[in-house]
Motif scaffolding. Structure first.
Motif, PDB file in Angstrom:
ATOM      1  N   TYR A 161    -101.224 -25.813 -24.618  1.00 57.76           N
ATOM      2  CA  TYR A 161    -100.191 -25.042 -24.071  1.00 57.76           C
ATOM      3  C   TYR A 161     -99.494 -25.747 -22.953  1.00 57.76           C
ATOM      4  O   TYR A 161     -98.182 -25.702 -23.034  1.00 57.76           O
ATOM      5  CB  TYR A 161    -100.805 -23.815 -23.481  1.00 57.76           C
ATOM      6  CG  TYR A 161     -99.657 -22.651 -23.181  1.00 57.76           C
ATOM      7  CD1 TYR A 161     -98.895 -22.097 -23.646  1.00 57.76           C
ATOM      8  CD2 TYR A 161     -99.340 -22.712 -21.410  1.00 57.76           C
ATOM      9  CE1 TYR A 161     -97.882 -21.269 -23.108  1.00 57.76           C
ATOM     10  CE2 TYR A 161     -98.652 -22.201 -20.899  1.00 57.76           C
ATOM     11  CZ  TYR A 161     -97.620 -21.080 -21.731  1.00 57.76           C
ATOM     12  OH  TYR A 161     -96.724 -20.166 -21.276  1.00 57.76           O
ATOM     13  N   SER A 164     -97.290 -28.523 -24.749  1.00 52.14           N
ATOM     14  CA  SER A 164     -96.244 -28.079 -25.612  1.00 52.14           C
ATOM     15  C   SER A 164     -95.178 -26.806 -25.285  1.00 52.14           C
ATOM     16  O   SER A 164     -94.338 -26.558 -25.917  1.00 52.14           O
ATOM     17  CB  SER A 164     -96.829 -27.887 -27.059  1.00 52.14           C
ATOM     18  OG  SER A 164     -97.762 -26.499 -27.033  1.00 52.14           O
ATOM     19  N   SER A 165     -95.749 -26.275 -24.332  1.00 47.33           N
ATOM     20  CA  SER A 165     -94.784 -24.978 -24.012  1.00 47.33           C
ATOM     21  C   SER A 165     -93.299 -25.262 -23.350  1.00 47.33           C
ATOM     22  O   SER A 165     -93.214 -26.390 -22.774  1.00 47.33           O
ATOM     23  CB  SER A 165     -95.618 -24.120 -22.941  1.00 47.33           C
ATOM     24  OG  SER A 165     -95.573 -24.765 -21.777  1.00 47.33           O
ATOM     25  N   ASP A 166     -92.441 -24.455 -23.669  1.00 52.31           N
ATOM     26  CA  ASP A 166     -91.241 -24.558 -23.269  1.00 52.31           C
ATOM     27  C   ASP A 166     -90.878 -24.162 -21.845  1.00 52.31           C
ATOM     28  O   ASP A 166     -90.884 -22.812 -21.639  1.00 52.31           O
ATOM     29  CB  ASP A 166     -90.213 -23.941 -24.228  1.00 52.31           C
ATOM     30  CG  ASP A 166     -88.663 -24.191 -23.910  1.00 52.31           C
ATOM     31  OD1 ASP A 166     -88.383 -24.915 -22.821  1.00 52.31           O
ATOM     32  OD2 ASP A 166     -87.876 -23.734 -24.600  1.00 52.31           O
ATOM     33  N   THR A 167     -90.885 -24.820 -20.722  1.00 48.19           N
ATOM     34  CA  THR A 167     -90.930 -24.320 -19.373  1.00 48.19           C
ATOM     35  C   THR A 167     -89.550 -23.692 -19.095  1.00 48.19           C
ATOM     36  O   THR A 167     -89.251 -23.072 -17.999  1.00 48.19           O
ATOM     37  CB  THR A 167     -91.091 -25.173 -18.347  1.00 48.19           C
ATOM     38  OG1 THR A 167     -90.221 -26.506 -18.446  1.00 48.19           O
ATOM     39  CG2 THR A 167     -92.594 -25.689 -18.498  1.00 48.19           C
ATOM     40  N   SER A 170     -89.279 -18.065 -20.972  1.00 46.66           N
ATOM     41  CA  SER A 170     -90.652 -17.477 -20.952  1.00 46.66           C
ATOM     42  C   SER A 170     -91.276 -17.555 -22.217  1.00 46.66           C
ATOM     43  O   SER A 170     -90.850 -17.438 -23.407  1.00 46.66           O
ATOM     44  CB  SER A 170     -90.539 -15.900 -20.386  1.00 46.66           C
ATOM     45  OG  SER A 170     -89.690 -15.801 -19.317  1.00 46.66           O
ATOM     46  N   SER A 171     -92.624 -17.544 -22.417  1.00 46.27           N
ATOM     47  CA  SER A 171     -93.640 -17.572 -23.473  1.00 46.27           C
ATOM     48  C   SER A 171     -93.621 -16.368 -24.141  1.00 46.27           C
ATOM     49  O   SER A 171     -93.459 -15.021 -23.694  1.00 46.27           O
ATOM     50  CB  SER A 171     -95.085 -17.994 -23.211  1.00 46.27           C
ATOM     51  OG  SER A 171     -95.079 -19.174 -22.294  1.00 46.27           O
ATOM     52  N   GLU A 175     -97.483 -16.683 -28.518  1.00 47.15           N
ATOM     53  CA  GLU A 175     -97.726 -17.687 -27.858  1.00 47.15           C
ATOM     54  C   GLU A 175     -98.951 -17.657 -26.743  1.00 47.15           C
ATOM     55  O   GLU A 175    -100.036 -18.130 -26.543  1.00 47.15           O
ATOM     56  CB  GLU A 175     -96.830 -18.203 -26.992  1.00 47.15           C
ATOM     57  CG  GLU A 175     -95.420 -19.225 -28.127  1.00 47.15           C
ATOM     58  CD  GLU A 175     -94.190 -19.590 -27.291  1.00 47.15           C
ATOM     59  OE1 GLU A 175     -93.790 -20.356 -27.967  1.00 47.15           O
ATOM     60  OE2 GLU A 175     -94.020 -19.049 -26.335  1.00 47.15           O
ATOM     61  N   ILE A 176     -98.690 -16.514 -25.951  1.00 53.11           N
ATOM     62  CA  ILE A 176     -99.490 -16.039 -24.906  1.00 53.11           C
ATOM     63  C   ILE A 176    -101.076 -15.737 -25.595  1.00 53.11           C
ATOM     64  O   ILE A 176    -102.183 -16.210 -25.091  1.00 53.11           O
ATOM     65  CB  ILE A 176     -99.224 -14.820 -23.850  1.00 53.11           C
ATOM     66  CG1 ILE A 176     -98.085 -15.220 -23.321  1.00 53.11           C
ATOM     67  CG2 ILE A 176    -100.161 -14.329 -23.225  1.00 53.11           C
ATOM     68  CD1 ILE A 176     -97.208 -14.162 -22.407  1.00 53.11           C
ATOM     69  N   SER A 179    -102.813 -18.993 -26.779  1.00 51.45           N
ATOM     70  CA  SER A 179    -103.368 -19.896 -25.783  1.00 51.45           C
ATOM     71  C   SER A 179    -104.211 -19.299 -24.759  1.00 51.45           C
ATOM     72  O   SER A 179    -104.961 -20.158 -24.283  1.00 51.45           O
ATOM     73  CB  SER A 179    -101.996 -20.473 -25.223  1.00 51.45           C
ATOM     74  OG  SER A 179    -100.933 -20.950 -25.969  1.00 51.45           O
ATOM     75  N   ARG A 196     -94.495 -20.760 -15.382  1.00 53.72           N
ATOM     76  CA  ARG A 196     -93.780 -21.935 -15.824  1.00 53.72           C
ATOM     77  C   ARG A 196     -93.763 -22.963 -14.709  1.00 53.72           C
ATOM     78  O   ARG A 196     -93.947 -24.349 -15.054  1.00 53.72           O
ATOM     79  CB  ARG A 196     -92.392 -21.536 -16.123  1.00 53.72           C
ATOM     80  CG  ARG A 196     -92.114 -20.706 -17.461  1.00 53.72           C
ATOM     81  CD  ARG A 196     -90.631 -20.512 -17.509  1.00 53.72           C
ATOM     82  NE  ARG A 196     -90.232 -19.374 -16.673  1.00 53.72           N
ATOM     83  CZ  ARG A 196     -88.886 -18.997 -16.645  1.00 53.72           C
ATOM     84  NH1 ARG A 196     -88.133 -19.465 -17.444  1.00 53.72           N
ATOM     85  NH2 ARG A 196     -88.611 -18.066 -15.753  1.00 53.72           N
ATOM     86  N   VAL A 199     -97.072 -24.822 -14.910  1.00 55.06           N
ATOM     87  CA  VAL A 199     -97.178 -25.652 -15.990  1.00 55.06           C
ATOM     88  C   VAL A 199     -96.282 -27.004 -15.555  1.00 55.06           C
ATOM     89  O   VAL A 199     -96.881 -28.149 -16.105  1.00 55.06           O
ATOM     90  CB  VAL A 199     -96.458 -25.325 -17.472  1.00 55.06           C
ATOM     91  CG1 VAL A 199     -96.370 -26.236 -18.330  1.00 55.06           C
ATOM     92  CG2 VAL A 199     -97.365 -23.828 -17.793  1.00 55.06           C
TER      93      VAL A 199
END
Length: 547
Positions: A161, A164-167, A170-171, A175-176, A179, A196, A199
């Motif tokens: 997570y 690879s997460s997009d900051t 919001s997830s 995805e939450i 992860s 975020r 991360v």
């Protein structure tokens, strides 16, 4: 001449067919409604189990959706004391949680950590086990942190997570869940959700591997005992017994013919299922209970149809009786008019004929004309008076009447008119009566005429008894005539009603007693009759002393 049949006929076969038809329809309706109701209950038995499951796992859903995410609010700063307090609240509200394992984690850029992902290490600082004990929380710190498969799985998810997460956004919930949750049969693992900003910070640590730095993270694993779930049977009318059983549970032979259904539990409870069982009689009772109002409604409709049929039959029966009364009235009334008219015509023809008549013959024909004209006039007056009584248009003339003298005068008149008529009388302390003598005379005239008319030729007797009560005078006319059948007594005072017997074939239009009844009612009195066949009748007239 053959008597003409009535236009209306009682078709009893049609009535029977109608009753059979609605009865068969009633039975079919009951059968169909019962079958549909039974099918509906069976369908509910198969479908309503979802409601039972939702209510049963409601605490589990609350734990999963509400209580577990509270860990995120600590943002990784849970310690053993606060974790114990949190565990206590879980054990207190969710008794099916048998044990909680708390992982105090750290994420850094050192290479001697347990899990390394792109220069980022995730390691265990300490592990605590918590379980309920006598209403409190018991805890134990585990020093050996090796071989922790739950931690290994969650650490890999967390590392993926972070990388690879997009900051910038919001997830998503998906995805939450992928992860930060790890759901297995009997347990739920959860790590607090990274913001975020967190991360971004962790990604900066990856860029500076030579500058040691760490970030705190918390993880908890909840061990669940499905047998401790409280089954909430929200449809006790359908399910006699609901239990939690393993998915592999195979019930013994169902020799009793019980109805059985089952439903697998979700998430960490997936190794178990809800097992529903009901005896055949149990569901039959529910079918019968639900069918009762339906059956009552169908019965009500059936009774309503029977009532309609009865009303139609009664209406037709009344029409038949009315037609018969009218038919008899017209026949008898025609006869009553025809005889005097014929006699008058014959007498008039003789008087106007060419042959010379003696003085005696002329007087005889004149007397005949007067008598027949009086008969017609009396009949017309009776009809006219009856109509006036019904319309309340007759005028009453109140006079003081000496009752004894009044009664004796009528007795003498009838003795002269009918020499074979034996009339006796009796008086008991009678006072003067204030009423209309013409109306009272009409009552005496009709009742005395009936007493003579409906008696055997050798047994024409009448006894008139006059007595009084506190405010009324009572006239009782008792004869020894043919009497009246019990079933005809309620009808003798009805207009145009004639009692069928050998003394009443002709010469009556059925107005006499009806006329008496109307007169007595008009004078605010009452008339009743008591009678026995072949023993005689007694008509009792009660009138007030003053009208």
């Amino acid at each position: 001449m053959k008597k003409q049949d009535n236009t209306y006929r009682k078709n009893f076969l049609l009535i029977i067919i109608f009753l059979i038809l609605i009865s068969v329809t009633f039975i079919i309706a009951l059968f169909v409604s019962y079958s549909l109701n039974a099918k509906y209950v069976e369908n509910e038995f198969a479908s309503k189990k979802i409601d039972v499951m939702e209510q049963t796992i409601k605490p589990y859903t609350s734990l999963f959706q509400n209580k577990i995410p509270e860990i995120t609010s600590y943002q990784g700063f849970l310690d053993s004391a606060s974790a114990a307090k949190y565990a206590d609240s879980v054990f207190h509200n969710y008794n099916f949680v048998k044990r909680i394992v708390f992982y105090d984690l750290q994420i850094g850029n050192q290479k001697n950590t347990a899990i390394i992902k792109n220069q980022l290490g995730i390691s265990i600082k300490s592990i605590y086990h918590y379980w309920p004990k006598k209403g409190k929380v018991a805890g134990l710190k585990i020093w050996n942190t090796a071989n922790e498969p739950d931690f290994d799985q969650m650490a890999k998810k967390l590392g993926n997570y972070i990388n690879s997460s997009d900051t910038a956004h919001s997830s998503t919930q998906d995805e939450i869940f992928r992860s930060f949750y790890d759901v297995k049969p009997g347990q739920i693992s959860y790590s607090n959700i990274l913001r975020r900003e967190d991360v971004k910070i962790l990604r900066e640590l990856q860029k500076h591997p030579n500058s040691p730095s760490f970030s705190k993270q918390n993880m908890m694993t909840f061990f669940i005992n499905p047998y401790l779930l409280k089954v909430k049977n929200t449809h006790k009318e359908l399910y006699q017994d609901v239990t939690v059983e393993p998915v592999v549970y195979d019930p013994p032979d169902n020799q009793a013919g019980n109805l059985i259904t089952e439903l697998a539990l979700p998430g960490a409870l997936s190794d178990y299922k809800l097992y529903f069982k009901s005896a055949p009689d149990y569901l039959t009772n529910e079918i019968n209970r639900r069918f009762m109002p339906i059956g009552a409604s169908v019965l009500l409709v059936y009774c309503f149809l029977v009532l309609i049929g009865w009303l139609i039959y009664r209406n037709l029966n009344v029409n038949i009786k009315l037609f018969k009364l009218q038919y008899d009235f017209i026949n008898n009334f025609t006869h009553e008019f025809k005889t005097p008219v014929s006699v008058i015509k014959i007498a008039g023809s003789n008087l106007s004929g060419d042959s010379e008549l003696s003085e005696k013959q002329r007087k005889q024909y004149g007397r005949i004309l007067n008598e027949e004209a009086d008969k017609l006039n009396e009949l017309m007056n009776k009809l006219l008076s009856f109509t006036q009584l019904e319309n309340k248009s007759i005028n009453i003339k109140i006079e003081e009447i000496n009752v004894e003298r009044f009664v004796k005068s009528y007795i003498e008149t009838f003795r002269i008119k009918y020499p074979d008529f034996k009339i006796t009388h009796n008086f008991h302390e009678v006072h003067p009566l204030y009423t209309d003598p013409v109306l009272l005379g009409s009552i005496f005239q009709n009742l005395m005429e009936n007493a003579y008319k409906y008696s055997h030729p050798k047994n024409k007797e009448l006894h008139i008894n006059v007595s009084n009560t506190k405010r009324n005078i009572v006239f009782a006319f008792r004869d020894r005539g043919i009497g009246i059948r019990k079933d005809e007594l309620p009808n003798v005072f009805k207009k145009f009603y004639r009692i069928e017997n050998q003394y009443n074939q002709n010469g009556s239009v059925g107005l006499g007693l009806a006329f008496c009844k109307e007169l007595v009612n008009f004078m605010h009195g009452e008339i009743i009759v008591n009678s026995k066949v072949n023993e005689g009748s007694e008509f009792i007239v009660t009138l007030p002393y003053e009208n």
